[in-house]
Structure formats: C-alpha cells, structure tokens
Design a protein around this motif. Structure first.
Motif, PDB file in Angstrom:
ATOM      1  N   ASP A   1       0.819  -1.209   0.000  1.00 37.53           N
ATOM      2  CA  ASP A   1       0.000   0.000   0.000  1.00 37.53           C
ATOM      3  C   ASP A   1       0.855   1.263   0.000  1.00 37.53           C
ATOM      4  O   ASP A   1       0.343   2.373   0.138  1.00 37.53           O
ATOM      5  CB  ASP A   1      -0.941   0.007   1.199  1.00 37.53           C
ATOM      6  CG  ASP A   1      -0.208   0.009   2.537  1.00 37.53           C
ATOM      7  OD1 ASP A   1       1.041  -0.090   2.539  1.00 37.53           O
ATOM      8  OD2 ASP A   1      -0.860   0.101   3.594  1.00 37.53           O
ATOM      9  N   CYS A   2       2.156   1.110  -0.187  1.00 39.78           N
ATOM     10  CA  CYS A   2       3.062   2.255  -0.213  1.00 39.78           C
ATOM     11  C   CYS A   2       3.121   2.910  -1.589  1.00 39.78           C
ATOM     12  O   CYS A   2       3.685   4.002  -1.732  1.00 39.78           O
ATOM     13  CB  CYS A   2       4.467   1.832   0.206  1.00 39.78           C
ATOM     14  SG  CYS A   2       4.580   1.225   1.899  1.00 39.78           S
ATOM     15  N   LEU A   3       2.583   2.233  -2.596  1.00 33.39           N
ATOM     16  CA  LEU A   3       2.544   2.775  -3.951  1.00 33.39           C
ATOM     17  C   LEU A   3       1.112   3.120  -4.322  1.00 33.39           C
ATOM     18  O   LEU A   3       0.166   2.441  -3.920  1.00 33.39           O
ATOM     19  CB  LEU A   3       3.098   1.764  -4.956  1.00 33.39           C
ATOM     20  CG  LEU A   3       4.571   1.368  -4.822  1.00 33.39           C
ATOM     21  CD1 LEU A   3       4.904   0.256  -5.804  1.00 33.39           C
ATOM     22  CD2 LEU A   3       5.470   2.578  -5.079  1.00 33.39           C
ATOM     23  N   ILE A   4       0.959   4.175  -5.104  1.00 33.42           N
ATOM     24  CA  ILE A   4      -0.370   4.531  -5.591  1.00 33.42           C
ATOM     25  C   ILE A   4      -0.861   3.420  -6.516  1.00 33.42           C
ATOM     26  O   ILE A   4      -0.147   3.041  -7.447  1.00 33.42           O
ATOM     27  CB  ILE A   4      -0.336   5.879  -6.320  1.00 33.42           C
ATOM     28  CG1 ILE A   4       0.030   7.000  -5.334  1.00 33.42           C
ATOM     29  CG2 ILE A   4      -1.668   6.174  -6.999  1.00 33.42           C
ATOM     30  CD1 ILE A   4       0.174   8.357  -5.965  1.00 33.42           C
TER      31      ILE A   4
ATOM     32  N   PRO B   1       3.994   6.403  -8.343  1.00 36.37           N
ATOM     33  CA  PRO B   1       4.694   7.154  -7.291  1.00 36.37           C
ATOM     34  C   PRO B   1       4.523   6.509  -5.919  1.00 36.37           C
ATOM     35  O   PRO B   1       3.529   5.833  -5.646  1.00 36.37           O
ATOM     36  CB  PRO B   1       4.012   8.528  -7.337  1.00 36.37           C
ATOM     37  CG  PRO B   1       3.335   8.595  -8.662  1.00 36.37           C
ATOM     38  CD  PRO B   1       2.942   7.198  -8.988  1.00 36.37           C
ATOM     39  N   VAL B   2       5.508   6.742  -5.070  1.00 37.28           N
ATOM     40  CA  VAL B   2       5.432   6.288  -3.682  1.00 37.28           C
ATOM     41  C   VAL B   2       4.542   7.257  -2.906  1.00 37.28           C
ATOM     42  O   VAL B   2       4.651   8.478  -3.069  1.00 37.28           O
ATOM     43  CB  VAL B   2       6.837   6.243  -3.044  1.00 37.28           C
ATOM     44  CG1 VAL B   2       6.754   5.773  -1.596  1.00 37.28           C
ATOM     45  CG2 VAL B   2       7.761   5.337  -3.850  1.00 37.28           C
ATOM     46  N   VAL B   3       3.651   6.719  -2.083  1.00 41.57           N
ATOM     47  CA  VAL B   3       2.834   7.570  -1.218  1.00 41.57           C
ATOM     48  C   VAL B   3       3.773   8.322  -0.275  1.00 41.57           C
ATOM     49  O   VAL B   3       4.581   7.712   0.427  1.00 41.57           O
ATOM     50  CB  VAL B   3       1.824   6.729  -0.404  1.00 41.57           C
ATOM     51  CG1 VAL B   3       1.020   7.616   0.544  1.00 41.57           C
ATOM     52  CG2 VAL B   3       0.884   5.979  -1.349  1.00 41.57           C
ATOM     53  N   LYS B   4       3.675   9.641  -0.269  1.00 35.68           N
ATOM     54  CA  LYS B   4       4.663  10.465   0.418  1.00 35.68           C
ATOM     55  C   LYS B   4       4.815  10.109   1.889  1.00 35.68           C
ATOM     56  O   LYS B   4       5.932  10.037   2.413  1.00 35.68           O
ATOM     57  CB  LYS B   4       4.293  11.939   0.264  1.00 35.68           C
ATOM     58  CG  LYS B   4       5.370  12.893   0.741  1.00 35.68           C
ATOM     59  CD  LYS B   4       5.034  14.332   0.399  1.00 35.68           C
ATOM     60  CE  LYS B   4       6.151  15.271   0.816  1.00 35.68           C
ATOM     61  NZ  LYS B   4       5.825  16.692   0.476  1.00 35.68           N
ATOM     62  N   SER B   5       3.712   9.853   2.567  1.00 42.69           N
ATOM     63  CA  SER B   5       3.770   9.560   4.001  1.00 42.69           C
ATOM     64  C   SER B   5       4.292   8.154   4.297  1.00 42.69           C
ATOM     65  O   SER B   5       4.552   7.822   5.450  1.00 42.69           O
ATOM     66  CB  SER B   5       2.383   9.721   4.626  1.00 42.69           C
ATOM     67  OG  SER B   5       1.457   8.814   4.031  1.00 42.69           O
ATOM     68  N   LYS B   6       4.475   7.339   3.245  1.00 45.84           N
ATOM     69  CA  LYS B   6       4.913   5.954   3.438  1.00 45.84           C
ATOM     70  C   LYS B   6       6.261   5.682   2.772  1.00 45.84           C
ATOM     71  O   LYS B   6       6.625   4.530   2.550  1.00 45.84           O
ATOM     72  CB  LYS B   6       3.856   4.988   2.899  1.00 45.84           C
ATOM     73  CG  LYS B   6       2.516   5.099   3.618  1.00 45.84           C
ATOM     74  CD  LYS B   6       1.490   4.118   3.090  1.00 45.84           C
ATOM     75  CE  LYS B   6       0.167   4.250   3.843  1.00 45.84           C
ATOM     76  NZ  LYS B   6      -0.859   3.306   3.349  1.00 45.84           N
TER      77      LYS B   6
END
Length: 263
Positions: A50-53, A93-98
């Motif tokens: 869940d770290c990637l969109i 993209p990588v989720v910024k908070s993760k």
C-alpha cells in the motif's frame, strides 16, 4: 510483499537487481523499460504494497494482439537467469507519508532474496546543480561501503564520477558550522533515503543517476542505461543486436497524435 506469478517461487540468489527510483523525468523507469524490452524479460511476480499509488494497465511490452491485453500493475519483477539479472519496474509514485516504510520493505525483500547487488537508476534536477556539478558529464554514481569492497576497482577503471557532496543551503542553521557537506539528490524521490538506509544496513547497492530536466527524457534514459551497460556488458552477448529495443508503450509517451478531424 513479493507475490510470484509462477507455479514455483523464483530463485533470486546471486542475481543482480536493477530497479528505478521514481524521480524527475521518470528517467530510471524509462531505462528499466529498455532493459525489459531489449532482453524480452519474462515477468515472474509483482510487489504488493500500500506504499505505492494503485494502478493497472495493458502490457507495455506487447508484441502483438495476443499479449496486448495482459494486466500489469504498479511494481513488477522480471528475470533473466542466463544474464544473472533481475529487474524491478516501479510504475507508480510512492505515497509520500509511506516513503520510509517502502524503503524498509524493499530492503527487507532484497536481503531475504539474496541478491548479490542492487543497482538503482535515478535522476536529479539539473537546475539545482552547484558549480562543480556543471562540469563534465551529467552522469554520477553512489556506492555503499559494502559494494565498494568488491566493485571499487571497476568504478576506477570506468572513470565514473561520484556524486559530489554540497555545503548546506542554510549553513547558519547548523551548530557545526558552514564547512559541513552533505549529500543532496533534489528530485530523486527515494534515492537518497534508500542509499543511506543501505549504507546503515550493509546492503551492497549502487545508484546511477543523471542530471536532467522534465521534457523529452528518452535521450537521458538512453544515456543512463548505456552507462549501466558499460559496467554490466549486457549488450555484448553475441545473440543480441547490440542496440536497445524501444518498447511499444513508448508510442504513446507524449499522448496520442492530434486528431486530423479538428482541422
């Protein structure tokens, strides 16, 4: 994190892993596209996190109507055991908070898989270079102490330039004074964090990056993957044509053409 798409779990031990960092111009991802397309690498699995969109789409490396409808996802793994090569393509993209969690998950998978070394293809904003970085080639590298022990001579023979450290942008905020230099990779996404984490955890990893700007980044990708090949000599195989194969997905790299009906 890794889910195989085959009947048996693939063996990654002693393979070289090549992966991109989602960075300015998507240069690393374009370079990885060239590797997968040129060597016709088969997909062996994907990373579920869940770290990637989330994203999904058609086969970016389709050779005809038969395989064009294959479903592809945000992070997939390809291998070529005969080349001692594994490739991870990241398309979202990588989720910024993760970001930190994603780096740790990646390193855990890399260590558990037994890769001999990991090579990260990345990029950095050309407009944020300092004076010394404006000179010579726009290509740079970083290497962890663990990999330097075994590949340090190769870098010397290739004559590559290591990424320079820079003085802080706001030295007055530092207690240690203005003379302290730090590593900056502006626009590089997880590049710096993954490199620093790999140094801390003694993971053999190298970063190959190019200074670039947003726009037509195909020449940057070509330069970066050719730079990688100077080290790995993948195109030297006599069964290869000695040139990079453009994937079919690049036909729409800048969108579809202008409809003639509007004129």
């Amino acid at each position: 994190m890794f889910i195989t798409s085959e009947n048996a779990t693939p063996v990654f031990k002693d393979l070289t892993l090549v992966m991109p960092a989602v960075a300015v111009g998507n240069v690393g991802q374009l370079a990885v596209d060239l590797l997968i397309s040129t060597f016709n690498l088969p997909r062996v699995g994907y990373l579920h996190t869940d770290c990637l969109i989330p994203m999904a789409g058609n086969n970016p490396y389709a050779t005809g109507k038969d395989d064009a409808g294959e479903l592809h996802t945000a992070a997939e793994v390809y291998t070529a055991p005969e080349l001692k090569l594994a490739v991870l393509q990241i398309r979202a993209p990588v989720v910024k908070s993760k970001s930190r969690r994603f780096r740790q998950l990646l390193l855990s998978w890399i260590k558990a898989s037994g890769f001999s070394r990991t090579l990260v293809l990345s990029s950095s904003h050309a407009y944020q270079r300092d004076d010394q970085q404006l000179q010579g080639t726009p290509l740079r590298y970083l290497v962890t102490p663990s990999l330097l022990k075994t590949s340090g001579d190769a870098f010397k023979e290739l004559g590559w330039r290591e990424m320079e450290k820079r003085a802080p942008l706001c030295p007055e905020r530092l207690d240690t004074g203005a003379e302290e230099e730090r590593l900056y990779v502006p626009g590089g996404g997880i590049t710096k964090g993954l490199y620093m984490d790999s140094c801390t955890e003694d993971v053999p990893l190298a970063v190959l990056l190019v200074f670039c700007s947003e726009g037509d980044n195909v020449p940057d990708a070509m330069a970066l993957v050719s730079h990688l090949d100077d080290w790995l000599h993948l195109l030297d195989n006599p069964n290869r044509e000695g040139k990079w194969k453009i994937p079919t997905s690049w036909n729409l790299l800048f969108g579809s053409g202008i409809p003639p009906a509007i004129f």
